[in-house]
Write a protein that holds these residues in place. Structure first.
Motif, PDB file in Angstrom:
ATOM      1  N   MET A 101       5.631   8.935   1.730  1.00  0.00           N
ATOM      2  CA  MET A 101       6.567   8.227   0.860  1.00  0.00           C
ATOM      3  C   MET A 101       6.766   8.931  -0.479  1.00  0.00           C
ATOM      4  O   MET A 101       7.819   8.810  -1.100  1.00  0.00           O
ATOM      5  N   GLY A 102       5.751   9.663  -0.945  1.00  0.00           N
ATOM      6  CA  GLY A 102       5.828  10.212  -2.289  1.00  0.00           C
ATOM      7  C   GLY A 102       6.285  11.655  -2.376  1.00  0.00           C
ATOM      8  O   GLY A 102       6.312  12.221  -3.475  1.00  0.00           O
ATOM      9  N   LEU A 126      14.958   3.300  -0.491  1.00  0.00           N
ATOM     10  CA  LEU A 126      15.542   3.058   0.827  1.00  0.00           C
ATOM     11  C   LEU A 126      14.468   3.061   1.912  1.00  0.00           C
ATOM     12  O   LEU A 126      14.399   2.138   2.747  1.00  0.00           O
ATOM     13  N   THR A 127      13.594   4.057   1.898  1.00  0.00           N
ATOM     14  CA  THR A 127      12.565   4.169   2.932  1.00  0.00           C
ATOM     15  C   THR A 127      11.576   3.012   2.864  1.00  0.00           C
ATOM     16  O   THR A 127      11.139   2.482   3.893  1.00  0.00           O
ATOM     17  N   ALA A 128      11.225   2.604   1.648  1.00  0.00           N
ATOM     18  CA  ALA A 128      10.290   1.477   1.494  1.00  0.00           C
ATOM     19  C   ALA A 128      10.880   0.189   2.066  1.00  0.00           C
ATOM     20  O   ALA A 128      10.191  -0.570   2.756  1.00  0.00           O
ATOM     21  N   CYS A 129      12.156  -0.043   1.791  1.00  0.00           N
ATOM     22  CA  CYS A 129      12.804  -1.251   2.330  1.00  0.00           C
ATOM     23  C   CYS A 129      12.868  -1.210   3.858  1.00  0.00           C
ATOM     24  O   CYS A 129      12.646  -2.227   4.529  1.00  0.00           O
ATOM     25  N   LEU A 138      15.969   7.578  -2.493  1.00  0.00           N
ATOM     26  CA  LEU A 138      15.577   7.645  -1.083  1.00  0.00           C
ATOM     27  C   LEU A 138      14.228   6.967  -0.859  1.00  0.00           C
ATOM     28  O   LEU A 138      13.986   6.391   0.203  1.00  0.00           O
ATOM     29  N   PHE A 139      13.375   7.024  -1.850  1.00  0.00           N
ATOM     30  CA  PHE A 139      12.091   6.344  -1.755  1.00  0.00           C
ATOM     31  C   PHE A 139      12.295   4.833  -1.626  1.00  0.00           C
ATOM     32  O   PHE A 139      11.656   4.177  -0.792  1.00  0.00           O
ATOM     33  N   VAL A 158       0.834  -1.205   0.000  1.00  0.00           N
ATOM     34  CA  VAL A 158       0.000   0.000   0.000  1.00  0.00           C
ATOM     35  C   VAL A 158       0.868   1.255   0.000  1.00  0.00           C
ATOM     36  O   VAL A 158       0.600   2.223  -0.729  1.00  0.00           O
ATOM     37  N   LEU A 159       1.926   1.269   0.804  1.00  0.00           N
ATOM     38  CA  LEU A 159       2.801   2.438   0.840  1.00  0.00           C
ATOM     39  C   LEU A 159       3.485   2.665  -0.508  1.00  0.00           C
ATOM     40  O   LEU A 159       3.648   3.809  -0.947  1.00  0.00           O
ATOM     41  N   ILE A 160       3.879   1.596  -1.167  1.00  0.00           N
ATOM     42  CA  ILE A 160       4.510   1.733  -2.479  1.00  0.00           C
ATOM     43  C   ILE A 160       3.522   2.329  -3.481  1.00  0.00           C
ATOM     44  O   ILE A 160       3.845   3.253  -4.236  1.00  0.00           O
TER      45      ILE A 160
END
Length: 718
Positions: free
Chosen positions: A393-394, A428-431, A425-426, A344-346
């Protein structure tokens, strides 16, 4: 807000006619002004392709005043006689003689007559070619040119009216952003009383500012946009009157009693900012300080009008079925709750980027995201954390408005460079989110077999295809007809048209029984969905008006808080040269997170660019590195108590009762406070990595913050 009155005119309440309807007109006018120059230039091209010499046809030509067929001999004789008479009265003529060249006079008159005949020929040729079609087209083209030119100079007035109309709506609807909702009578009196003091202070500040500028005018100083003072005084005065009316008529549904400590938390954040900034200004004798910084906000009218458009986009998105259809794609995969939250965040990162800022997307889709995650078995605390983070995230992805503002405010970075680093950075943050989300999982990560889930998921893509085609059609229309592609500069113009087209499609092509079913589903999830196109736009605009009032008042006073910080000398107290780049970065990280905790993103960017950015640059921190660190710091601040703006917005859309039910009184510390700990852990880790690792590795620094050649030009903020 819109349903507070039963009296209706043309199926609209009085509140809608006075608030949401004029707000919609202002938003549509903002779209027209933003795209008017492009439309006008395209109309000129169409005119030139359709009618030869259209540049002559479009001009209003008067009949030539010269005489086309004159008697040249008579004119020559008259001119010769006139010059001889003039020579009789010239004392030098007796000494130098009189020499009248008759042939030269004849040649001059012949050339003049040729020019006159050319004017007449052109005039007659043009008049003969001005058909009714030309007249209609040039009336349209000239009207658009006049509108863009004349109305474009009143963008400050449009923003002023939008802010005041929406602020009045938000005040009457009791929709301002606060740390705690009003539940008791004491809450009501404390919250409304603080708003009354704040709005009275704003009225006084606007009045004093007008008096100061009257004195300046008397001294011969030119004052621009002086007429705005009357609107500010009347608008803030009306807000104060609204508060007086609310104090006299408290809602009957409120509980009796209440504690003073909790009541203080119900004071809207903008009132806290106004009272703190205004009192500091007044102590220093700067009674009109708040209004001065409101004027600075007006200097960036384009930016804040675009922000209002993004809110409208988000509210129209909420009226569509897009979010539900996208979630339908995931259901066949039967993902574990943690994995679904990650997906969902992605997915939500893209609409977040297209709605301008994290808070707007939380308002637009937060209720749907939370309900779908709960339905999939997610823990309530984790669902709240994901909902609050869905807007974070976006913000580093194209075409987020915040990145455009950073590039517009300074020449050290471009949008292409910021977006290029942002995608890394997106990832990185998702992982990091996926890793931290596993801390409290109840079951191993799972996903349905591909052979089972993929066919069902592909089948559920069919209802989405019309939406994809419709979006593509609007985007291609702008690209090929108006020569405007979808990017960070045109998104506020194109996306409202996209959403209006989607709402019209859903009304025209969805059967009535299906629309009724969708409406009932939406009501079960706690928000209103319309049954017709007109209702959809109206409901979306009603919600937009309340949210614009809440957010713009918060941002307006946030600029004043930034002014207090700037004038206090705190930033100047920072040493311009620090012992090392590591110390510099550590100090900046703390400051950036602190600013993010108390200010909105746009006000924070303006303050940081004016005060702190140069300290970072002079201490060896690359501009691109600094701004990416700042963006992550701000998002961390918006998710960190005591304010935690994104959590406050999540509470507004999910509902106070649901948030209260999600609280856990026993169990591990992480589980009880997961809605705060999960986003803080993710963004804090990402911040430390982004801030410090590039300082230790030149290769990592150059890869992560790569300078690129940009083909984009930065648009002005006004």
């Amino acid at each position: 807000m819109a349903d507070s009155s039963t009296f209706r005119v043309a199926n609209r309440t009085v509140a809608e006619w006075l608030s949401s309807f004029p707000s919609m007109l202002i938003l549509l006018l903002a779209i027209f002004l933003a795209s008017g120059e492009i439309i006008h230039s395209q109309l000129l091209k169409v005119g030139e392709r359709t009618w030869e010499e259209y540049f002559l046809l479009r001009a209003t030509q008067s009949e030539p005043v010269c005489e086309r067929d004159r008697d040249l001999e008579t004119e020559v004789a008259r001119t010769v006689q006139e010059r001889l008479r003039n020579a009789e009265h010239d004392p030098l003529a007796a000494m130098l003689g009189v020499d009248v060249d008759e042939q030269a006079i004849r040649r001059s008159l012949e050339r003049s007559q040729e020019v006159c005949r050319g004017r007449w020929d052109t005039y007659e040729r043009v008049q003969a070619r001005i058909t009714p079609g030309v007249k209609a087209f040039r009336t349209l083209e000239a009207g658009i040119a006049f509108g863009v030119t004349e109305l474009g100079s009143y963008k400050r007035l449009l923003l002023c009216l939008l802010l005041l109309i929406c602020a009045a709506t938000t005040t009457l609807a009791r929709h301002h952003i606060s740390l705690r909702p009003v539940r008791t009578l004491k809450d009501h009196y404390v919250s409304t009383g603080a708003q009354l003091l704040a709005n009275s202070m704003l009225t006084l500040s606007a009045f004093v500012y007008r008096q100061q500028e009257l004195i300046a005018q008397a001294d011969g100083i030119q004052i621009n946009h002086f007429y705005l003072h009357a609107f500010w005084i009347a608008g803030f005065g009306f807000l104060a009157l609204c508060n007086l009316w609310q104090l006299a008529r408290p809602p009957q549904t409120l509980e009796r009693g209440g504690s003073t400590g909790k009541a203080l938390l119900t004071i809207p954040l903008y009132s806290f900012m106004c009272l703190s900034a205004g009192s500091q200004f007044m102590i220093g004798g700067y009674y009109h300080g708040i209004s001065v910084y409101l004027g600075m906000m007006m200097e960036m009218s384009n930016m804040f009008l675009n922000l209002a458009l993004y809110i409208w986009i988000g509210m129209m998105l909420k009226q569509t079925r897009l979010a539900h259809l996208v979630f339908d794609l995931f259901r066949p995969w039967k993902m574990s709750p943690e994995l679904l939250c990650f997906v969902v965040l992605i997915v939500t990162a893209v609409p977040t980027a297209y709605t301008g800022a994290s808070g707007i997307f939380v308002i637009a889709a937060g209720a749907v995201i939370y309900s779908e995650l709960i339905r999939a078995g997610a823990r309530p605390q984790m669902a709240l954390a994901t909902t609050a983070m869905s807007g974070s995230m976006g913000v580093v992805l194209r075409p987020c408005l915040l990145v455009v503002i950073i590039a517009a405010l300074n020449n050290s970075v471009t949008t292409s460079e910021l977006y290029g680093s942002g995608i890394k950075l997106f990832i990185l943050t998702a992982c990091l989110f996926f890793l931290f989300s596993q801390f409290a999982r109840r079951e191993p990560a799972r996903i349905a077999p591909f052979a089972e889930a993929l066919p069902q998921s592909l089948k559920r893509m069919l209802p989405l295809l019309p939406y994809v085609l419709l979006i593509a059609a609007v985007v291609l229309f702008f690209k090929h007809v108006l020569d405007r592609r979808l990017d960070e500069f045109s998104a506020p113009i194109i996306l409202p048209i996209v959403m209006l087209a989607i709402l019209l499609y859903e009304f025209l092509l969805t059967p009535k029984n299906k629309r009724l079913q969708h409406r009932l589903e939406a009501e079960q999830e706690g928000h209103l969905r319309a049954g017709s196109f007109e209702q959809s736009v109206r409901f979306a605009t009603n919600e937009t008006t309340a949210h614009i009032g809440a957010l713009l008042m918060l941002m307006a006073l946030s600029v004043s808080v930034g002014g207090i910080i700037e004038r206090s000398g705190l930033m100047e107290a920072l040493p311009t040269q620090m012992p090392s780049v590591w110390v510099t970065m550590a100090v900046l990280v703390v400051i950036m997170v602190g600013i993010g905790m108390i200010m909105d993103p746009y006000g924070a960017v303006i303050l940081v660019n004016a005060t702190i950015a140069q300290i970072a640059f002079s201490n060896g921190i690359a501009p691109l590195h600094f701004w990416m660190m700042a963006l992550i710091s701000f998002e961390l601040g918006y998710l960190t108590p005591p304010v935690a703006l994104n959590h406050l917005l999540t509470r507004q859309v999910v509902g106070d009762e649901e948030v209260e039910r999600a609280k856990i009184s026993s169990g591990p510390f992480w589980v009880r406070y997961e809605k705060y700990l999960l986003p803080i852990s993710v963004l804090l880790t990402a911040l430390l990595v982004v801030a410090f690792l590039p300082l230790a590795s030149d290769g990592l620094h150059d890869w992560l913050f790569q300078k690129v050649q940009s083909s984009y030009s930065v648009i002005p903020l006004e």
